[in-house]
Each structure stands twice: as C-alpha cells, then as structure tokens.
Scaffold this motif. Structure first.
Motif, PDB file in Angstrom:
ATOM      1  N   MET A   1       0.861  -1.183   0.000  1.00 40.01           N
ATOM      2  CA  MET A   1       0.000   0.000   0.000  1.00 40.01           C
ATOM      3  C   MET A   1       0.898   1.234   0.000  1.00 40.01           C
ATOM      4  O   MET A   1       1.693   1.443   0.917  1.00 40.01           O
ATOM      5  CB  MET A   1      -0.918   0.016   1.211  1.00 40.01           C
ATOM      6  CG  MET A   1      -1.889   1.172   1.180  1.00 40.01           C
ATOM      7  SD  MET A   1      -3.135   1.075   2.468  1.00 40.01           S
ATOM      8  CE  MET A   1      -2.202   1.677   3.854  1.00 40.01           C
ATOM      9  N   ILE A   2       0.754   2.049  -1.029  1.00 39.31           N
ATOM     10  CA  ILE A   2       1.586   3.233  -1.210  1.00 39.31           C
ATOM     11  C   ILE A   2       0.721   4.452  -0.961  1.00 39.31           C
ATOM     12  O   ILE A   2      -0.246   4.685  -1.681  1.00 39.31           O
ATOM     13  CB  ILE A   2       2.170   3.277  -2.634  1.00 39.31           C
ATOM     14  CG1 ILE A   2       2.959   2.005  -2.921  1.00 39.31           C
ATOM     15  CG2 ILE A   2       3.005   4.526  -2.838  1.00 39.31           C
ATOM     16  CD1 ILE A   2       3.287   1.787  -4.377  1.00 39.31           C
ATOM     17  N   LYS A   3       1.075   5.228   0.064  1.00 37.41           N
ATOM     18  CA  LYS A   3       0.382   6.477   0.374  1.00 37.41           C
ATOM     19  C   LYS A   3       1.320   7.642   0.105  1.00 37.41           C
ATOM     20  O   LYS A   3       2.303   7.832   0.812  1.00 37.41           O
ATOM     21  CB  LYS A   3      -0.052   6.511   1.839  1.00 37.41           C
ATOM     22  CG  LYS A   3      -1.416   5.963   2.105  1.00 37.41           C
ATOM     23  CD  LYS A   3      -1.832   6.394   3.503  1.00 37.41           C
ATOM     24  CE  LYS A   3      -3.250   6.075   3.829  1.00 37.41           C
ATOM     25  NZ  LYS A   3      -4.247   6.641   3.011  1.00 37.41           N
ATOM     26  N   PHE A   4       1.009   8.402  -0.946  1.00 35.20           N
ATOM     27  CA  PHE A   4       1.833   9.548  -1.304  1.00 35.20           C
ATOM     28  C   PHE A   4       1.513  10.739  -0.404  1.00 35.20           C
ATOM     29  O   PHE A   4       0.397  10.881   0.084  1.00 35.20           O
ATOM     30  CB  PHE A   4       1.590   9.955  -2.762  1.00 35.20           C
ATOM     31  CG  PHE A   4       2.179   8.994  -3.754  1.00 35.20           C
ATOM     32  CD1 PHE A   4       3.536   9.002  -4.025  1.00 35.20           C
ATOM     33  CD2 PHE A   4       1.372   8.089  -4.429  1.00 35.20           C
ATOM     34  CE1 PHE A   4       4.081   8.113  -4.939  1.00 35.20           C
ATOM     35  CE2 PHE A   4       1.913   7.207  -5.337  1.00 35.20           C
ATOM     36  CZ  PHE A   4       3.269   7.213  -5.594  1.00 35.20           C
ATOM     37  N   ASP A   5       2.512  11.617  -0.229  1.00 29.84           N
ATOM     38  CA  ASP A   5       2.285  12.874   0.484  1.00 29.84           C
ATOM     39  C   ASP A   5       1.303  13.725  -0.309  1.00 29.84           C
ATOM     40  O   ASP A   5       1.212  13.614  -1.538  1.00 29.84           O
ATOM     41  CB  ASP A   5       3.597  13.648   0.655  1.00 29.84           C
ATOM     42  CG  ASP A   5       4.521  13.029   1.689  1.00 29.84           C
ATOM     43  OD1 ASP A   5       4.102  12.055   2.361  1.00 29.84           O
ATOM     44  OD2 ASP A   5       5.663  13.507   1.811  1.00 29.84           O
ATOM     45  N   GLU A   6       0.621  14.596   0.392  1.00 31.54           N
ATOM     46  CA  GLU A   6      -0.358  15.475  -0.246  1.00 31.54           C
ATOM     47  C   GLU A   6       0.294  16.359  -1.307  1.00 31.54           C
ATOM     48  O   GLU A   6      -0.297  16.625  -2.360  1.00 31.54           O
ATOM     49  CB  GLU A   6      -1.029  16.341   0.834  1.00 31.54           C
ATOM     50  CG  GLU A   6      -2.330  16.946   0.421  1.00 31.54           C
ATOM     51  CD  GLU A   6      -3.422  15.917   0.167  1.00 31.54           C
ATOM     52  OE1 GLU A   6      -4.090  16.027  -0.887  1.00 31.54           O
ATOM     53  OE2 GLU A   6      -3.621  15.018   0.997  1.00 31.54           O
ATOM     54  N   ALA A   7       1.513  16.817  -1.060  1.00 34.96           N
ATOM     55  CA  ALA A   7       2.215  17.690  -2.010  1.00 34.96           C
ATOM     56  C   ALA A   7       2.477  16.991  -3.341  1.00 34.96           C
ATOM     57  O   ALA A   7       2.465  17.635  -4.398  1.00 34.96           O
ATOM     58  CB  ALA A   7       3.529  18.167  -1.400  1.00 34.96           C
ATOM     59  N   VAL A   8       2.696  15.687  -3.309  1.00 33.37           N
ATOM     60  CA  VAL A   8       2.951  14.929  -4.542  1.00 33.37           C
ATOM     61  C   VAL A   8       1.708  14.927  -5.425  1.00 33.37           C
ATOM     62  O   VAL A   8       1.782  15.157  -6.633  1.00 33.37           O
ATOM     63  CB  VAL A   8       3.390  13.484  -4.209  1.00 33.37           C
ATOM     64  CG1 VAL A   8       3.460  12.633  -5.459  1.00 33.37           C
ATOM     65  CG2 VAL A   8       4.718  13.485  -3.484  1.00 33.37           C
TER      66      VAL A   8
END
Length: 188
Positions: free
Chosen positions: A171-178
């Motif tokens: 499960m990959i959770k990207f930062d909001e900025a990305v």
C-alpha cells in the motif's frame, strides 16, 4: 592511461554501465535472504520491529537500485508524474529484481493518494517458514522498503506498508504535495 596499467585487463572505469543482465539462482537468493531474516530476527523482540528492520534494509537497496536503473533504462531521465513512476516500479524495478512484472497496480477508490501494487506470491515469502506465533510476519516488508526508497529518492515522498490481501499488497500512500504537484502538471 598507460598501456602497462591496462595490459590484458579492462580498467574498471572504462567498462560500460549497460552491461548484460545477470541472474542469480533462486537457491542462492533464498539462502541469502533467509540469513538476512534470521539476522534481523535475532536483534528484535516483535514482528513489527522485524518488519521495520527488513524495510530499512530494503530502503538501502532501493536507493542504490534507483541510480542504476535510471542510468540503464531511462538514460538518466527521471519521471515527473505519479502514474509513470508507479509503472516504472511495477515493470522495470520488478523485472530487474524478480525477472517479471508485478501482478497488479491499482488505485484506491476512495483516496487519490493511495495506490496498491499486488504480488500474489512474492519471491521473498516463498522460502520463509513463518512460525504460528508470528503468523502476521510478511517478509515482503523488504520489498516495501525498496519501493519506498525508489519513490522518495525520485521526488515522490510516500509511505509504503505491506499487507496480506490478495497475496501480498504493497500500500503506497503519497504525500499530499505529490498529488497536488501531479494535478498541477496535468492542468498544463
């Protein structure tokens, strides 16, 4: 360089980066990885700590692997979009590590910053015997560390966790900025 230093041998700096791909036998990999797991296991007290240590080791591998793959397969060009970097991981990274693509890449229905890479039978779990008291142990945390390092060093900071679902799911959770940067790039 003078001929006396390179006579009969190829100098290390003169060798091309794009050398032919070599394969490691599955037996050698299984032995080495089981020793890594045993080493980590002897220094921790819980399954969570063991998975964290495997992930840390994977991050060291991922940082080095990214540099080599970008030079060999992308001619030094880095990805700028989320979907492209995920496809790079699913195809190129998996192929260089395991000789095949990952089984699936999916995006979460309810969250635009969460993606899943699904591998039904990861090689790192194939030859590991998990005791019943550690049944939640997933040695694919090592792969999760590799993927997290590749994404982070590519400019896509993310947190990668490993779960038992449809085999093994990263499960990959990207930062909001990305995600904000990706939407801005699509808007151009």
């Amino acid at each position: 360089m003078e001929a006396r230093f390179t006579k009969g041998k190829s100098a290390l700096l003169e060798r091309p980066l794009s050398r032919p791909k070599t394969e490691v036998s599955v037996c050698a990999f299984a032995l080495l990885f089981s020793e890594v797991v045993q080493y980590c296991q002897s220094r921790v007290y819980s399954v969570t700590e063991l998975q964290a240590r495997l992930s840390d080791m994977g991050q060291r591998v991922g940082g080095s692997l990214l540099d080599v793959l970008v030079l060999r397969e992308k001619n030094g060009k880095r990805e700028t979009k989320v979907l492209n970097i995920l496809l790079f991981v699913k195809v190129s990274v998996w192929r260089s590590l395991f000789g095949k693509e990952a089984d699936k890449l999916e995006q979460a229905n309810d969250d635009d910053k969460t993606y899943y890479i699904i591998e039904k039978e990861p090689l790192v779990n194939t030859y590991i015997s998990v005791p019943k008291d550690n049944s939640s142990l997933n040695c694919a945390a090592f792969i999760g560390g590799i993927v997290e390092a590749i994404l982070t060093h590519s400019g896509f900071p993310a947190k990668v966790t490993v779960h038992w679902h449809k085999g093994t799911t990263l499960m990959i959770k990207f930062d909001e900025a990305v995600i904000a940067r990706d939407k801005a790039l699509e808007g151009k």
